[in-house]
Scaffold this motif. Structure first.
Motif, mmCIF file in Angstrom:
data_model
loop_
_atom_site.group_PDB
_atom_site.id
_atom_site.type_symbol
_atom_site.label_atom_id
_atom_site.label_comp_id
_atom_site.label_asym_id
_atom_site.label_seq_id
_atom_site.Cartn_x
_atom_site.Cartn_y
_atom_site.Cartn_z
ATOM 1 N N ALA A 1 0.825 -1.214 0.000
ATOM 2 C CA ALA A 1 0.000 0.000 0.000
ATOM 3 C C ALA A 1 0.857 1.261 0.000
ATOM 4 C CB ALA A 1 -0.924 -0.002 1.223
ATOM 5 N N LEU A 2 2.183 1.095 0.164
ATOM 6 C CA LEU A 2 3.065 2.253 0.215
ATOM 7 C C LEU A 2 3.727 2.480 -1.145
ATOM 8 C CD1 LEU A 2 4.861 1.450 3.599
ATOM 9 C CD2 LEU A 2 3.073 3.156 3.224
ATOM 10 N N SER A 3 4.060 3.741 -1.446
ATOM 11 C CA SER A 3 4.764 4.027 -2.702
ATOM 12 C C SER A 3 6.206 3.555 -2.575
ATOM 13 C CB SER A 3 4.742 5.523 -2.993
ATOM 14 O OG SER A 3 5.619 6.199 -2.111
ATOM 15 N N ALA B 1 15.624 8.672 -3.193
ATOM 16 C CA ALA B 1 14.260 8.867 -2.705
ATOM 17 C C ALA B 1 14.058 10.260 -2.109
ATOM 18 C CB ALA B 1 13.920 7.804 -1.667
ATOM 19 N N ARG B 2 15.154 10.931 -1.778
ATOM 20 C CA ARG B 2 15.017 12.248 -1.132
ATOM 21 C C ARG B 2 15.377 13.389 -2.066
ATOM 22 N NH1 ARG B 2 15.080 10.806 4.627
ATOM 23 N NH2 ARG B 2 15.532 8.596 4.657
ATOM 24 N N LEU B 3 15.628 13.059 -3.337
ATOM 25 C CA LEU B 3 16.046 14.092 -4.285
ATOM 26 C C LEU B 3 14.954 15.132 -4.506
ATOM 27 C CD1 LEU B 3 17.816 12.148 -7.149
ATOM 28 C CD2 LEU B 3 18.851 13.688 -5.500
ATOM 29 N N GLY C 1 13.893 3.751 -4.329
ATOM 30 C CA GLY C 1 12.779 4.682 -4.286
ATOM 31 C C GLY C 1 12.217 5.070 -5.637
ATOM 32 N N VAL C 2 12.680 4.403 -6.697
ATOM 33 C CA VAL C 2 12.180 4.701 -8.038
ATOM 34 C C VAL C 2 11.146 3.644 -8.409
ATOM 35 C CG1 VAL C 2 12.825 4.761 -10.470
ATOM 36 C CG2 VAL C 2 14.296 5.825 -8.768
ATOM 37 N N ASP C 3 10.006 4.079 -8.881
ATOM 38 C CA ASP C 3 9.007 3.120 -9.359
ATOM 39 C C ASP C 3 9.457 2.661 -10.748
ATOM 40 O OD1 ASP C 3 6.765 1.998 -10.691
ATOM 41 O OD2 ASP C 3 5.465 2.917 -9.197
ATOM 42 N N PRO C 4 9.979 1.423 -10.877
ATOM 43 C CA PRO C 4 10.600 1.054 -12.152
ATOM 44 C C PRO C 4 9.614 1.103 -13.317
ATOM 45 C CG PRO C 4 11.068 -0.587 -10.461
ATOM 46 C CD PRO C 4 10.020 0.320 -9.915
ATOM 47 N N GLY C 5 8.382 0.657 -13.109
ATOM 48 C CA GLY C 5 7.411 0.628 -14.196
ATOM 49 C C GLY C 5 7.101 2.019 -14.710
ATOM 50 N N ARG C 6 6.727 2.909 -13.793
ATOM 51 C CA ARG C 6 6.340 4.264 -14.204
ATOM 52 C C ARG C 6 7.519 5.034 -14.771
ATOM 53 N NH1 ARG C 6 3.534 6.837 -9.170
ATOM 54 N NH2 ARG C 6 4.417 8.681 -10.145
ATOM 55 N N THR C 7 8.689 4.885 -14.126
ATOM 56 C CA THR C 7 9.862 5.618 -14.594
ATOM 57 C C THR C 7 10.282 5.122 -15.969
ATOM 58 O OG1 THR C 7 10.544 5.820 -12.308
ATOM 59 C CG2 THR C 7 12.183 6.357 -13.961
#
Lengths: 258, 354
Positions: A69-71, A104-106, B250-256
């Motif tokens: 459920a988290l990004s 993730a913090r960029l 922290g990168v969404d591989p699919g969307r990116t």
């Protein structure tokens, strides 16, 4: 305080079930070693705990919230993973590799802020890599590359750290130093640390708790002295291994071959 | 870890000096390429099949003279130089992105089949709609490029993990498939058959600006692709250890990946609409510049655009003048230089075997 939990976790790749019905709860301050023979499902368990592989059934929760459920960005601010792969195609410097931990913090345009730089420098120092900051990753040793990816995960400044065989390419002294450092992060820093380790002796020296995975199930779970006994070790890893108890320590050694 | 001793035996000043040196070198590279682009463009404006005195070229650009020479400079050479700069820059940035997120040092729009997809889109549009609407060709090229880029990405992942070779093989298959369809349309369609020589010249890689509206449309599409490239560049590097590590960073591989495919297709579509199939610029330029400015995409994307522009403005100048008044397709020149470079990389890269 972080609590990472697998509930009735089952993972399959196509028809092949790799993890069956695993229950596991790890809390902040614990240094957990996951051990087991090749193909037992250790790496899959870590991938699942990191939220990059979706379970067939069951769930992984962080502080009670389902990871799915988290990004990705939200997960990356809480959980860092040290990958097995340490080779890149392009000539990044070690500092640039460690800086990836700040992704993730960029900000919108990817520029580093002062606190990013500070975190990168700290992570490099912790892994003994400051003198190599500007060395190219394709020109350093395998051990230095491995320390660089550990530093990358440390730069994420998460409260959960998962490591998948982080010591494979390291010499004994750096194996000890790296594990001593991540153990410190757990015991003194209150992080939640879980490492897949092949070397049972390193696992016993590093971990406050060992989880033995066998054929996709949790076979044993507890302090090293309770978990690593002769029958369990031979049952899981096969014959030819001897468990020696000496003072407060447990040692697993091969039988004499001659 | 011997943290205390480290800080002492690694003088902070020395490390600071190295990062200052890197920054200085980067800015020097940007400045050098900008000067080179200005020089190359000036040279390209001065030279051509019809000799025009430098003073008249300047006067024509400033609108001080009229007549055939002014028309040649303003309406033929200037758009052509602008188009070459745009195409070269777009191809180099597309190559940078493809190499980065496919983790493939041998990827570029030409090798990966993206350009072939774009040419198929463009030819199909010309065959069915015609070139009356100048925006149609770049738009159709973009659609073709997007389909090809998405197909290569999917094909390359079939085995579970993307390897260097699967991308190249998928590119080969797509290129021959698109090439077959293009040839079929050329033969079957009267409108194309009548302009066979022009279409072939463009397919072989030749900058042609039929219409300023088309140039403007391509520039707009390129600008859109560049904006996406700039915004996503920092996330491209997160793919250095693969999709899964990109996710844990922290990168969404699919969307990116989808956004990167879109940017690649925009840049390639615009480039192919103006210049047809021009190979290897997207391969060689990022490689050469990585040696100068390092592998960080955020720094690499702007210099790749400038570097690609310089290379193609010069290559197009060569194509116009080497055997003047006959024109060589510029793709012939980039292929002559680029293909051996590709083989050199192939031979050098131990990673190919894996």
């Amino acid at each position: 305080m972080a609590e990472l939990r697998a509930r009735a976790l089952t993972v399959a790749y196509g028809p092949r079930t790799v993890i069956r019905d695993v229950e596991l709860t790890v809390r902040a301050g614990e240094a957990v070693a996951v051990v087991g023979p090749n193909g037992a499902g250790k790496t899959t368990l870590v991938r699942c705990l990191a939220g990059v592989v979706a379970p067939r059934s069951g769930a992984v929760t962080l502080d009670g919230r389902d990871l799915s459920a988290l990004s990705r960005n939200a997960v990356a601010r809480r959980i860092a993973v040290v990958p097995q792969v340490t080779e890149t195609m392009f000539p990044f410097t070690l500092r640039e590799i460690v800086a990836l931990g700040r992704t993730a913090r960029l900000g919108r345009f990817g520029t580093a802020r002062p606190d990013d730089d500070a975190a990168i420098e700290r992570a490099l120092a912790q892994m003994d890599l400051l003198p190599l900051s500007h060395a190219r990753i394709d020109r350093v040793s395998g051990g230095e590359r491995q320390r660089a990816v550990v530093a990358m995960a440390l730069a994420q400044e998460t409260d959960v750290l998962l490591l998948d065989e982080p010591t494979t390419h390291l010499d004994p002294s750096h194996q000890r130093a790296t594990l001593a450092h991540v153990r410190d992060l757990a015991v003194r820093g209150g992080m939640l640390v879980l490492a897949v380790l092949h070397d049972l002796n390193l696992a016993a020296a590093f971990a406050s708790r060992i989880v033995v995975i066998h054929r996709g199930r949790v076979l044993k779970d507890g302090p090293p002295r309770d978990v690593l006994d002769g029958p369990t070790v031979r049952d899981v890893f096969g014959p030819g291994l001897e468990v020696i108890r000496h003072a407060e320590r447990v040692l697993v050694v091969p039988d004499r071959l001659v | 870890m011997r943290i205390a001793s480290l800080v002492i035996d690694t003088p902070v000043a020395a490390r600071l000096e190295r990062s200052v040196a890197r920054r200085t070198r980067y800015l020097a590279t940007v400045a050098g390429l900008a000067v080179a682009l200005a020089a190359a463009a000036t040279w390209a404006l001065l030279l051509g099949a019809v000799p025009i005195a430098p003073g008249d070229v300047a006067a024509a650009l400033l609108g001080r003279i009229e007549g055939p020479e002014a028309v040649i400079v303003r309406d033929l050479r200037l758009p052509r130089v602008a188009a070459a700069a745009l195409v070269g820059g777009a191809l180099a940035v597309a190559g940078t992105l493809l190499q980065g997120f496919l983790r493939n040092p041998l990827a570029d729009p030409y090798v990966a089949g993206t350009s072939a997809g774009a040419s198929l889109g463009a030819v199909a549009a010309i065959a069915t709609i015609g070139v009356a609407q100048p925006v149609v060709v770049p738009a159709a090229a973009f659609v073709g490029a997007l389909a090809a880029a998405a197909a290569v990405w999917q094909l390359a992942r079939l085995g579970g993990r993307t390897t260097v070779l699967t991308v190249l093989l998928s590119g080969v298959v797509l290129t021959s498939f698109a090439g077959a369809l293009v040839t079929f349309m050329l033969v079957m369609n009267d409108r194309l058959a009548l302009r066979l020589r022009a279409v072939l010249g463009w397919l072989l890689g030749g900058i042609s600006v039929i219409d300023l509206t088309e140039l403007a449309a391509a520039a707009l599409i390129t600008a859109l692709g560049l904006i996406i490239a700039f915004v996503l560049a920092p996330r491209v590097d997160a793919f250095a250890f693969g999709d899964e590590t990109a996710a844990t960073l922290g990168v969404d591989p699919g969307r990116t990946t989808a956004a990167l495919l879109l940017a690649t297709a925009l840049l390639t579509g615009a480039a192919v609409a103006l210049g047809g199939l021009i190979g290897f610029v997207g391969l060689v330029v990022p490689h050469a510049l990585r040696a100068l400015v390092g592998a960080t995409s955020r720094l690499l994307v702007p210099v790749a655009f400038l570097g690609g522009s310089v290379v193609l403005v010069l290559a197009d100048l060569g194509a116009r003048t080497i055997v003047a008044p006959t024109e060589l397709p510029v793709g012939v020149l980039t292929g002559l230089v680029g293909a051996p470079f590709f083989l050199f990389l192939l031979g050098r890269s131990r990673a190919i075997a894996r």
